[in-house]
Design a protein around this motif. Structure first.
Motif, PDB file in Angstrom:
ATOM      1  N   PRO A   2     -18.302   0.451   9.363  1.00  0.00           N
ATOM      2  CA  PRO A   2     -19.695   0.916   9.356  1.00  0.00           C
ATOM      3  C   PRO A   2     -20.437   0.658  10.657  1.00  0.00           C
ATOM      4  CG  PRO A   2     -19.171  -0.199   7.292  1.00  0.00           C
ATOM      5  CD  PRO A   2     -18.005  -0.414   8.211  1.00  0.00           C
ATOM      6  N   ASP A   3     -20.011  -0.379  11.424  1.00  0.00           N
ATOM      7  CA  ASP A   3     -20.677  -0.655  12.691  1.00  0.00           C
ATOM      8  C   ASP A   3     -20.160   0.214  13.831  1.00  0.00           C
ATOM      9  OD1 ASP A   3     -18.165  -1.690  12.990  1.00  0.00           O
ATOM     10  OD2 ASP A   3     -18.791  -3.764  13.314  1.00  0.00           O
ATOM     11  N   GLY A   4     -19.261   1.164  13.529  1.00  0.00           N
ATOM     12  CA  GLY A   4     -18.753   2.070  14.547  1.00  0.00           C
ATOM     13  C   GLY A   4     -17.479   1.616  15.219  1.00  0.00           C
ATOM     14  N   ALA A   5     -17.030   0.393  14.956  1.00  0.00           N
ATOM     15  CA  ALA A   5     -15.815  -0.128  15.581  1.00  0.00           C
ATOM     16  C   ALA A   5     -14.587   0.488  14.929  1.00  0.00           C
ATOM     17  CB  ALA A   5     -15.766  -1.649  15.477  1.00  0.00           C
ATOM     18  N   MET A   6     -13.595   0.822  15.755  1.00  0.00           N
ATOM     19  CA  MET A   6     -12.331   1.374  15.266  1.00  0.00           C
ATOM     20  C   MET A   6     -11.326   0.247  15.100  1.00  0.00           C
ATOM     21  SD  MET A   6     -12.702   4.625  14.830  1.00  0.00           S
ATOM     22  CE  MET A   6     -10.986   5.081  14.688  1.00  0.00           C
ATOM     23  N   ARG A   7     -10.630   0.249  13.970  1.00  0.00           N
ATOM     24  CA  ARG A   7      -9.580  -0.732  13.708  1.00  0.00           C
ATOM     25  C   ARG A   7      -8.256   0.003  13.511  1.00  0.00           C
ATOM     26  NH1 ARG A   7     -11.766  -4.989  15.505  1.00  0.00           N
ATOM     27  NH2 ARG A   7     -10.203  -6.263  14.420  1.00  0.00           N
ATOM     28  N   ARG A   8      -7.213  -0.536  14.109  1.00  0.00           N
ATOM     29  CA  ARG A   8      -5.873   0.028  13.955  1.00  0.00           C
ATOM     30  C   ARG A   8      -5.184  -0.686  12.812  1.00  0.00           C
ATOM     31  NH1 ARG A   8      -3.823   4.873  15.309  1.00  0.00           N
ATOM     32  NH2 ARG A   8      -1.563   4.801  15.625  1.00  0.00           N
ATOM     33  N   LEU A   9      -4.767   0.072  11.782  1.00  0.00           N
ATOM     34  CA  LEU A   9      -4.199  -0.515  10.579  1.00  0.00           C
ATOM     35  C   LEU A   9      -2.729  -0.127  10.436  1.00  0.00           C
ATOM     36  CD1 LEU A   9      -7.039   0.203   7.968  1.00  0.00           C
ATOM     37  CD2 LEU A   9      -6.819  -1.713   9.549  1.00  0.00           C
ATOM     38  N   GLY A  10      -1.910  -1.109  10.057  1.00  0.00           N
ATOM     39  CA  GLY A  10      -0.539  -0.847   9.643  1.00  0.00           C
ATOM     40  C   GLY A  10      -0.496  -0.743   8.128  1.00  0.00           C
ATOM     41  N   VAL A  11      -0.123   0.424   7.596  1.00  0.00           N
ATOM     42  CA  VAL A  11      -0.330   0.744   6.176  1.00  0.00           C
ATOM     43  C   VAL A  11       1.003   0.970   5.473  1.00  0.00           C
ATOM     44  CG1 VAL A  11      -1.406   2.366   4.572  1.00  0.00           C
ATOM     45  CG2 VAL A  11      -2.553   1.776   6.697  1.00  0.00           C
ATOM     46  N   SER A  12       1.092   0.460   4.240  1.00  0.00           N
ATOM     47  CA  SER A  12       2.164   0.793   3.304  1.00  0.00           C
ATOM     48  C   SER A  12       1.514   1.128   1.964  1.00  0.00           C
ATOM     49  CB  SER A  12       3.149  -0.374   3.134  1.00  0.00           C
ATOM     50  OG  SER A  12       3.790  -0.683   4.359  1.00  0.00           O
ATOM     51  N   ALA A  13       2.128   2.045   1.225  1.00  0.00           N
ATOM     52  CA  ALA A  13       1.554   2.467  -0.059  1.00  0.00           C
ATOM     53  C   ALA A  13       2.678   2.778  -1.038  1.00  0.00           C
ATOM     54  CB  ALA A  13       0.647   3.694   0.115  1.00  0.00           C
ATOM     55  N   MET A  14       2.446   2.431  -2.299  1.00  0.00           N
ATOM     56  CA  MET A  14       3.399   2.704  -3.374  1.00  0.00           C
ATOM     57  C   MET A  14       2.646   3.221  -4.604  1.00  0.00           C
ATOM     58  SD  MET A  14       6.095  -0.463  -3.284  1.00  0.00           S
ATOM     59  CE  MET A  14       7.024   0.325  -4.598  1.00  0.00           C
ATOM     60  N   PRO A  15       3.330   4.003  -5.445  1.00  0.00           N
ATOM     61  CA  PRO A  15       2.676   4.465  -6.677  1.00  0.00           C
ATOM     62  C   PRO A  15       2.370   3.295  -7.616  1.00  0.00           C
ATOM     63  CG  PRO A  15       4.624   5.780  -6.179  1.00  0.00           C
ATOM     64  CD  PRO A  15       4.649   4.605  -5.254  1.00  0.00           C
ATOM     65  N   LEU A  16       1.346   3.450  -8.407  1.00  0.00           N
ATOM     66  CA  LEU A  16       0.929   2.450  -9.392  1.00  0.00           C
ATOM     67  C   LEU A  16       1.019   3.074 -10.779  1.00  0.00           C
ATOM     68  CD1 LEU A  16      -0.395  -0.332 -10.017  1.00  0.00           C
ATOM     69  CD2 LEU A  16      -2.611   0.801  -9.768  1.00  0.00           C
ATOM     70  N   SER A  17       1.694   2.394 -11.695  1.00  0.00           N
ATOM     71  CA  SER A  17       1.862   2.925 -13.042  1.00  0.00           C
ATOM     72  C   SER A  17       1.336   1.941 -14.072  1.00  0.00           C
ATOM     73  CB  SER A  17       3.342   3.226 -13.329  1.00  0.00           C
ATOM     74  OG  SER A  17       4.098   2.030 -13.276  1.00  0.00           O
ATOM     75  N   ASP A  18       1.026   2.450 -15.265  1.00  0.00           N
ATOM     76  CA  ASP A  18       0.583   1.595 -16.350  1.00  0.00           C
ATOM     77  C   ASP A  18       1.794   1.139 -17.170  1.00  0.00           C
ATOM     78  OD1 ASP A  18       1.346   3.802 -17.775  1.00  0.00           O
ATOM     79  OD2 ASP A  18      -0.670   4.394 -18.382  1.00  0.00           O
ATOM     80  N   HIS A  19       1.562   0.515 -18.336  1.00  0.00           N
ATOM     81  CA  HIS A  19       2.655  -0.045 -19.126  1.00  0.00           C
ATOM     82  C   HIS A  19       3.568   1.016 -19.717  1.00  0.00           C
ATOM     83  CE1 HIS A  19      -0.442   0.982 -22.076  1.00  0.00           C
ATOM     84  NE2 HIS A  19       0.515   0.996 -22.988  1.00  0.00           N
ATOM     85  N   THR A  20       3.103   2.259 -19.747  1.00  0.00           N
ATOM     86  CA  THR A  20       3.951   3.333 -20.262  1.00  0.00           C
ATOM     87  C   THR A  20       4.760   4.014 -19.171  1.00  0.00           C
ATOM     88  OG1 THR A  20       2.204   5.013 -20.014  1.00  0.00           O
ATOM     89  CG2 THR A  20       2.260   3.753 -22.081  1.00  0.00           C
ATOM     90  N   GLY A  21       4.557   3.615 -17.919  1.00  0.00           N
ATOM     91  CA  GLY A  21       5.269   4.241 -16.813  1.00  0.00           C
ATOM     92  C   GLY A  21       4.554   5.434 -16.226  1.00  0.00           C
TER      93      GLY A  21
END
Length: 606
Positions: free
Chosen positions: A324-343
């Motif tokens: 929000p202050d205008g500063a740019m941040r470089r992020l290293g990202v990983s992502a995986m699907p999220l499931s509930d108890h039924t899959g």
């Protein structure tokens, strides 16, 4: 590196996992477990309160059903006058009494402390009412013996589980006493009573009593079994609640201690949970981030997620995030699907780290290596050029003194000498740039040096429309060469002034900052309101001889600044946009184990 499309088993969304990320309020009507004796006492009180309320509601409902049945039978038989007869008045009086005591129970319920004892009082009064009803409807011949069973079942739901045995015994005694007393005519005949308790044979009396008592015994056994199973289930539930609470606490503490960001989003990309580290990296509060699209915080991430699809994975990708202050941040990202108890896939788990400082250091090292090689080449070339220049300058001066030299010749000689001097100045700057780091290392009160340079520079631009403002922490000390650091600041101020041909404002700030490693550093920033620098040029401004838009100068000013900052084990950064000014930021390690001098007022030159 391309995104990975591996599809391992997605993580399940458990209550403990979600609760570890963000506090989830308990749904209305559901009591969350609370550990300790206070929690168990509270749970027992809630069980007793539910049983009391259910008993009161069932009593009123049953009385209403009986009243409706009585009226319906009288109307269907065309004998509505029976409602005003003796038997009708008896039935109505008993039902009205039931309503009255139920109303009284409801009024005093909030003021009752011992709910178990209160429930037993109600059950005792119920047994009295049932006994009156049984006697009035024929004693052992009555069809209302089943009402004794209701209280036995109700008491099995109370926390005091052994009460079912005592209530069964009380119900048996009440039934025996009522039927025998009626059979022996010890109880009076009620007005309008049509079925008399003594109008039955001894054999039938015995048979009906045995049958009713057997029913009470069977229900009592079932009630005791129900109480035992309920108690066992309650204990198991309590153990599981404690285990779940410990697991949730462990999970929450683990998530909280992570130095990297962890965010979950739903299928539409809306943030459903976020940990504290993610809030710090993105510069947002938890309340402001929840319910907002993640793409509004990290625009580049949505493109990666769209490429791999809902069930795909993102591995070690890098994206930019705008704070929000205008500063740019470089992020290293990983992502995986999220499931509930039924899959079923319900969203994604996104994990990221702030790589801004690491990438900045890598760029600084690459720039340092590149500039070092350029410096070595420049030093070699400068040494080779300086000697011929000295010979050229001496020879040309001799030509000037010859008798046959006319005015045109002397003018050409002057031009040659002037250009030779300019080349010599350039070579001197090259040698200064390529000179090995200074061995001088003193404890410097940097705030004092900044104030003096700012004051001197402000005095030199008093006649121009340039305003110089300072905000200096008076206790900032570093180790190094005072002369080099003064020259660094002077070069930055001169460049800022040249970037504002029509005038403007130069702001100088000096503060202290703490790194994630716990070490402290001095942060010197010089900001102007000039023409700015394009993104393409920012990658080259610290290289020798790179200069745009300047009619004078050697193109070594910023290169010398970067070299001096590197010699002091620091970093220099630039942030600029064309038309919005430029900010140069220098970070230097603070001097250690120094006694801080008395504070001095910061200079505010203009």
């Amino acid at each position: 590196m391309p995104a990975s499309h591996e599809n391992p088993t997605p993580p399940r969304l458990t209550p403990a996992a979600v609760e570890g990320l963000t506090p989830i309020p308990a749904p209305v009507g559901i009591d969350l477990p609370t550990g300790g004796d206070d929690g168990r006492l509270n749970q027992r009180r809630q069980e007793a309160q539910r049983t009391v309320i259910y008993l009161m509601l069932f009593r009123v409902g049953l009385a209403t059903l009986l009243l409706g049945s009585l009226v319906a039978v009288a109307l269907l038989n065309g004998r509505a006058e029976t409602l005003t007869g003796p038997s009708g008045r008896f039935a109505l009086s008993l039902l009205v009494a039931t309503y009255a005591v139920s109303l009284a129970y409801g009024l005093v319920l909030k003021r009752v402390r011992n709910l178990v004892a209160f429930a037993y009082i109600q059950i005792a009064i119920d047994l009295m009412f049932v006994s009156v009803l049984v006697h009035g409807t024929g004693g052992v011949q009555s069809g209302f013996h089943f009402l004794y069973l209701i209280d036995i079942v109700a008491v099995a739901l109370l926390p005091a589980r052994r009460g079912a045995l005592w209530v069964s015994l009380a119900a048996s005694i009440a039934l025996l006493a009522t039927c025998l007393a009626g059979y022996l005519q010890w109880l009076p005949e009620l007005p309008g009573q049509t079925l008399l308790p003594w109008d039955v044979s001894q054999r039938e009396l015995l048979f009906r009593l045995v049958l009713s008592l057997a029913g009470i015994a069977a229900v009592s056994a079932l009630g005791l079994s129900l109480a035992a199973q309920s108690r066992e289930a309650g204990e198991k539930l309590q153990r599981h609640e404690q285990y779940a609470g410990d697991l949730a606490s462990l999970h929450e503490n683990t998530i909280r201690c992570l130095s990297s960001g962890l965010v979950t989003v739903d299928r539409e990309g809306v943030i459903t949970s976020i940990n504290e580290a993610a809030c710090d990296i993105l510069g947002a509060t938890r309340g402001a981030a929840l319910g907002q699209p993640l793409a509004s915080r990290v625009p580049g991430l949505s493109l990666l997620l769209d490429d791999v699809g809902l069930v795909g994975n993102v591995r070690r990708q890098e994206v930019d995030a705008m704070r929000p202050d205008g500063a740019m941040r470089r992020l290293g990202v990983s992502a995986m699907p999220l499931s509930d108890h039924t899959g079923r896939i319900i969203g994604r788990v996104i994990h990221f780290q702030d790589l801004t400082e690491l990438r900045r250091m890598e760029q600084a090292v690459q720039r340092s290596e590149r500039l070092a090689s350029i410096g070595r080449l420049a030093a070699g070339v400068a040494h080779e050029i300086r000697n011929p220049l000295a010979s050229i300058s001496g020879s040309v001066e001799i030509l000037r003194t010859l008798p046959e030299a006319d005015e045109d010749t002397k003018q050409l000689v002057d031009i040659t000498v002037r250009e030779v001097d300019r080349l010599n100045e350039l070579i001197t700057a090259l040698l200064d740039y390529a000179r090995p780091p200074s061995s001088e290392s003193n404890n410097i009160l940097l705030s004092e040096q900044v104030q003096e340079v700012a004051r001197a520079f402000a005095s030199g631009v008093k006649q121009s429309p340039i305003e110089v403002l300072t905000d200096v922490d008076p206790d900032v000390r570093v180790r190094g060469s005072a002369g080099q650091l003064r020259q660094v600041l002077w070069n930055l101020l001169r460049n800022a002034a040249e970037a504002m041909p029509g005038g403007g404002r130069i702001s100088i700030t000096l503060t202290q900052d703490e790194l994630t490693s716990g070490e402290q550093e001095a942060v010197l920033a010089v900001a102007d309101t000039g023409v700015g620098i394009s993104r393409e040029d920012q990658e080259h401004i610290f290289e020798p001889f790179f200069s745009k838009g300047k009619k004078s100068g050697t193109g070594l000013g910023l290169a010398t600044v970067a070299r001096a900052v590197e010699d002091h084990h620091g970093l220099i950064e630039v942030q600029s946009q064309p038309g919005n000014g430029t900010t140069f930021t220098i970070r230097l390690p603070l001097a250690r184990n120094l006694t801080r001098p008395p504070s001095e007022p910061a200079l505010a030159a203009s």
